[in-house]
Design an enzyme around this catalytic site. Sequence first.
Site, PDB file in Angstrom:
ATOM      1  N   CYS A 116      12.526  -1.232  -2.667  1.00 42.05           N
ATOM      2  CA  CYS A 116      12.337  -2.626  -2.240  1.00 42.05           C
ATOM      3  C   CYS A 116      13.593  -3.482  -2.349  1.00 42.05           C
ATOM      4  CB  CYS A 116      11.204  -3.261  -3.036  1.00 42.05           C
ATOM      5  SG  CYS A 116       9.645  -2.383  -2.867  1.00 42.05           S
ATOM      6  N   HIS A 373       5.505  -7.437   3.423  1.00 40.81           N
ATOM      7  CA  HIS A 373       6.519  -6.857   2.555  1.00 40.81           C
ATOM      8  C   HIS A 373       7.177  -5.655   3.215  1.00 40.81           C
ATOM      9  CE1 HIS A 373       8.630  -5.350  -0.798  1.00 40.81           C
ATOM     10  NE2 HIS A 373       7.661  -5.007  -1.600  1.00 40.81           N
ATOM     11  N   CYS A 403      10.921  -6.342  -7.760  1.00 43.36           N
ATOM     12  CA  CYS A 403      10.660  -5.101  -8.469  1.00 43.36           C
ATOM     13  C   CYS A 403      11.004  -3.938  -7.548  1.00 43.36           C
ATOM     14  CB  CYS A 403       9.207  -5.022  -8.926  1.00 43.36           C
ATOM     15  SG  CYS A 403       7.983  -5.113  -7.587  1.00 43.36           S
ATOM     16  N   GLY A 405      10.207   0.335  -6.894  1.00 43.03           N
ATOM     17  CA  GLY A 405       9.406   1.499  -7.216  1.00 43.03           C
ATOM     18  C   GLY A 405      10.135   2.477  -8.117  1.00 43.03           C
TER      19      GLY A 405
END
Length: 417
Positions: A116, A373, A403, A405
Amino acid sequence: MALQRLRQLSSHLTGASTTGLTTLEQKHPDDVVITMAIRSPLTKARKGALKDTMTDELLLEMFKHVIAQSHVDPSAVGDICVGTVLTPDPVYHARGAALAAGFPESVPIQVVNRFCSSGLMAATIISNQIRSGQIEIGLAVGAESMTQNPDKGAPPQSEALGANAAAKDCLHPMGWSSENVAQDFDISREIMDEFSAKSYQRAEHAEKAGYFAKEIVPFTVYEKDPTTGERKMVVVTKDDGIRYGTTKEALLKIRSAFPQWGKARTTGGNASQITDGAAAIMMMTRRKAEELGLKILGKHITTAVAGCPPRVMGIGPVFAIPMVLQNAGLSTEDVDLYEINEAFASQYVYCIRELGLNPEKVNVNGGAIAFGHPLDEYIPCVVYLLHHTDVKSFDHVLVTSMCIGTGMGAAAVFVRE
């Protein structure tokens, strides 16, 4: 770049600070500045307006807009870095799209994937190349078609890795980590839906007020006829994930998306949508921007990345934001606007609470729960922060964070002009 290094050496000898709010507000020829920040509409995966657009077509359209709107000769771009997560064989798509759009063969390209934060990594790589003197002008891009390249979860893992509990946790779905955050840190369903409703309401207000008009560029893409399969060209101009009239009471009626885990508090209403989209920022030294007569939107100060337990990967900003603030010599109060990705309301609420942030300064135009997203979402976030029109004239220190993954967090500091 040499002058910047001399200033750093001078600060070591004299004790003068090169960080802190007053220092960061100063303008120097070596600043890494942003002169263009644009994005596509963000649309729902599988059913939105970009669902029939291939990843290379997203990139092609983005590159065309960059050439048309940046007021920079394409041959002057020293490097392009594309952040993308799910795209298979991404360098083929990125290089081909750049060439087809009109970038000359002499302009190189690279691709980065840190889930991300991939867009942030693209911008950071370009910024660092400029700061070190390797290039003078660079382009950072983020692009993702979650329709064409859906997330299929983690690949198989060797037994040698699975013997380590944290390594094994890297394989679990994101929904599992959301429920872990909600349970471990006592984030209630009610507060998750309250913050989610606020995201939708803020996004609705911003869209109706026209705040996104400066940042969205119209995308001319293919649309497939569901009956005949024929592809025709259409122009997409608007985000389609924002649900008008959303309330906490309505969200509370939605059933759990993951009843098998934790307290089953995560739903389709308080988690980010999956999305298709693209964005780009042009970066260069302030010296070069002034030489070319370009308007400066802001400057990149620094980026930080931190690790956290994979089972609660969503809390990454709790570690990354203090780190980036310390690196920049800033306090929490020095920051005027924060952007924290809304992968799930559980982690978003926890990060705000744990960091002691004022919710009125975070995601002021809504976030990923409302917009969606795309996995390289960072660049769209920077675009809207730089263009945000509903701020006071002194609201210019910006922090964006997300954040990541497998258990990481990233954050960056920008200063608006």
